[in-house]
Design an enzyme around this catalytic site. Structure first.
Site, PDB file in Angstrom:
ATOM      1  CD  GLU A  34      -2.804  -1.259   2.449  1.00  0.00           C
ATOM      2  OE1 GLU A  34      -2.709  -0.366   3.302  1.00  0.00           O
ATOM      3  OE2 GLU A  34      -3.611  -2.207   2.530  1.00  0.00           O
ATOM      4  CD  GLU A  47      -4.640  -8.155   2.027  1.00  0.00           C
ATOM      5  OE1 GLU A  47      -5.517  -7.479   2.596  1.00  0.00           O
ATOM      6  OE2 GLU A  47      -3.433  -7.854   2.056  1.00  0.00           O
TER       7      GLU A  47
HETATM    8  C1  GLA Z   1      -4.723  -4.734   4.615  1.00  0.00           C
HETATM    9  C2  GLA Z   1      -3.534  -5.628   4.945  1.00  0.00           C
HETATM   10  C3  GLA Z   1      -3.952  -6.916   5.563  1.00  0.00           C
HETATM   11  C4  GLA Z   1      -5.019  -6.751   6.618  1.00  0.00           C
HETATM   12  C5  GLA Z   1      -6.154  -5.922   6.076  1.00  0.00           C
HETATM   13  C6  GLA Z   1      -7.254  -5.736   7.064  1.00  0.00           C
HETATM   14  O1  GLA Z   1      -5.398  -5.181   3.518  1.00  0.00           O
HETATM   15  O2  GLA Z   1      -2.755  -5.907   3.813  1.00  0.00           O
HETATM   16  O3  GLA Z   1      -2.846  -7.565   6.131  1.00  0.00           O
HETATM   17  O4  GLA Z   1      -4.459  -6.170   7.749  1.00  0.00           O
HETATM   18  O5  GLA Z   1      -5.649  -4.661   5.675  1.00  0.00           O
HETATM   19  O6  GLA Z   1      -6.850  -5.117   8.206  1.00  0.00           O
END
Ligand code: GLA
Length: 390
Positions: free
Chosen positions: A195, A299
Site C-alpha cells: 500500500e 486478500e
Molecule cells: C490490509 C492488509 C492486511 C489486513 C487488512 C485488514 O489489507 O494488507 O494484512 O491487515 O488490511 O486489516
C-alpha cells in the site's frame, strides 16, 4: 480430481445417513467443502437441518478445482489451539497456501533495533511444511504495521535506513531456511511492501519521509540480495476500483523493470463490495497481468453491508456476494495466463472472524459462523470452474 469428488459425494451420503431423529450431529459435518445444511441457530433452532437458502452443500474443495494455489489466512495461535480443529480441517480440505494474517508483519517481528521475534512465523512455516502448504510471506513493510520503537526512532535518516535494510535482509534470509523435500523454501514469496500508493500518488509514510521517494525499490533490492529465489510482490487494495492507483502501480513496475529493480508479482488485495466494482474488475486483472508479472489475488473478501443499510445478510445481498466471488474466481482463472497465476487467497474463514465483521454487521466470507459453506462459496466454485456470471 474425479475420484476426490466422488469420495466427497459419498462422504455427504454417509453423513446424511448418520443423522438421527434429533437432527444432525454438527461434529460429523465435513466442513469447508461438502457440508450438511445446518441452521446455526435461526428460526428452526440451533443445529436442525434446514433448507437455508444462504447455505449450500458443497461438493468440491477449492484447491481441487484449479491448478494454481488456493490460500487463506492463519495465525500461529489458531494453528496450535486445541479448540480450532474445525478451522484446521477446513484449511486442510480447501487450501494449499497460507498467509499470516498478522504474525509476519513488521510490528510483530521487529521487536527492537536489530532484534527479531520470528517465533510465530516459524510456527506457521513448520505447520506448512508438515502439512504440505505453501507460505506467502505478508508483509515486510506496511505503514500500518510499524513497531512503536521504530515510530519514535530519533536517530539519523541513514541509521533508520540501515535498520530497515537489516530487517529486510535478516527476515528474508531467516524465512528462506526451511525447505520442502525438493529443496524449495516453504516461504515461496513475500509481499515486500504494502500500500505505498494513496490513489494515484505516493502515500506519505515514515519510510518515504526517512528514505526518500524511491524507498520501495530499495526494499525490493535488499529482499533479492537476501534470497535469490523468493518471489517478490507489491501488494495493494482497490487496484480494481481505482484506475489512477492502478496506473501508478503499472508505471512503478515498468520503472522497476527498466532499472533492474527485482519484482516478480503484484498482489491485488481484492476487498470487494457486493455491488462493486463491476466492469473494472476484468479490465484491472487484464492490465495487471499485462505487466507480465505473477498475479496474486491476495486478500479476497466481499463486503455485503458496505453502506451499513441492512441488519442481517439478506438473500439478495447473499446472491450479489455469490456473484462477486464468482466473478473474481472466473476472471482470475480466465484472464491471468497460467504461468502468471500465483493463486487466490481468501482473507478469512468464518464471517465472525473477518476484519470486516464489525460486531455482526457484515458477512464477507465463504463460511458462516459455524463453518457451513455459504452460497458465496458456490459462486467461487463456479467461477473457478470457468462459469461466467450470467
Ligand atoms: C490490509 C492488509 C492486511 C489486513 C487488512 C485488514 O489489507 O494488507 O494484512 O491487515 O488490511 O486489516
Amino acid at each position: 480430481m474425479k475420484v476426490r469428488k466422488i469420495i466427497a459425494i459419498l462422504a455427504i451420503a454417509a453423513l446424511v445417513s448418520c443423522e438421527d431423529d434429533d437432527g444432525p450431529d454438527t461434529s460429523r459435518i465435513i466442513v469447508g467443502g461438502p457440508t450438511d445444511s445446518v441452521d446455526p441457530g435461526g428460526e428452526t433452532g440451533g443445529g436442525e437441518t434446514t433448507d437455508d437458502p444462504l447455505l449450500y452443500n458443497a461438493t468440491e474443495y477449492l484447491k481441487d478445482i484449479v491448478n494454481f494455489p488456493m490460500g487463506n489466512i492463519v495465525s500461529a495461535a489458531k494453528l496450535s489451539n486445541s479448540s480450532q480443529d474445525e478451522f484446521r480441517e477446513v484449511l486442510g480440505n480447501e487450501y494449499n497456501s497460507i498467509t499470516a494474517e498478522n504474525d509476519m508483519k513488521m510490528a510483530s517481528m521487529y521487536v527492537g533495533p536489530d532484534d527479531y521475534n520470528w517465533s510465530d512465523g516459524d510456527e506457521i512455516v513448520d505447520y506448512a511444511k508438515a502439512n504440505g502448504l505453501r507460505v506467502h510471506g505478508h508483509a515486510l513493510v506496511w505503514h500500518s504495521s510499524i513497531p512503536g520503537w521504530l515510530n519514535s526512532f530519533d536517530g539519523t535518516d541513514e541509521e533508520f535506513e540501515t535498520l530497515i535494510e537489516n530487517y529486510i535482509k535478516e527476515t528474508v534470509a531467516h524465512f528462506a531456511e526451511v525447505k520442502d523435500d525438493n529443496g524449495n523454501s516453504i516461504v515461496a514469496s513475500w509481499d515486500v511492501v504494502n500500500e505505498i500508493w494513496d490513489g494515484p500518488v505516493l502515500r506519505g509514510t515514515l519510510f518515504r519521509e526517512k528514505m526518500g521517494d524511491d524507498y520501495a525499490s530499495k526494499l525490493f533490492t535488499w529482499a533479492r540480495e537476501a534470497d535469490a529465489d523468493v518471489k517478490l510482490f507489491y501488494n495493494d487494495y482497490n487496484i480494481a476500483g481505482e484506475p489512477g492507483k492502478r496506473n501508478s502501480i503499472i508505471n512503478m513496475v515498468s520503472d522497476f523493470q527498466a532499472n533492474n529493480v527485482p519484482i516478480d508479482g503484484i498482489g491485488m488485495q481484492m476487498h470487494l463490495n457486493h455491488n462493486w466494482p463491476t466492469d473494472d474488475l476484468p479490465l484491472s486483472i487484464e492490465q495487471i497481468a499485462g505487466t507480465g508479472l505473477l498475479v496474486h489475488i491476495s486478500e479476497l473478501d466481499v463486503k455485503a453491508n458496505y453502506g451499513d443499510d441492512v441488519t442481517e445478510l439478506t438473500q439478495e445481498r447473499a446472491e450479489e456476494q455469490e456473484d462477486q466471488y464468482q466473478r473474481a474466481g472466473y476472471y482470475y482463472t480466465e484472464l491471468v495466463p497460467e504461468a502468471q497465476q500465483h493463486g487466490i487467497t481468501i482473507w478469512g474463514f468464518r464471517d465472525s472472524e473477518s476484519w470486516l465483521y464489525d460486531g455482526g454487521n457484515d458477512w464477507p466470507l465463504l463460511y458462516d459462523n459455524e463453518f457451513n459453506t455459504k452460497i458465496a462459496h458456490r459462486g467461487l466454485v463456479a467461477g473457478l470452474n470457468g462459469e461466467a456470471v450470467e
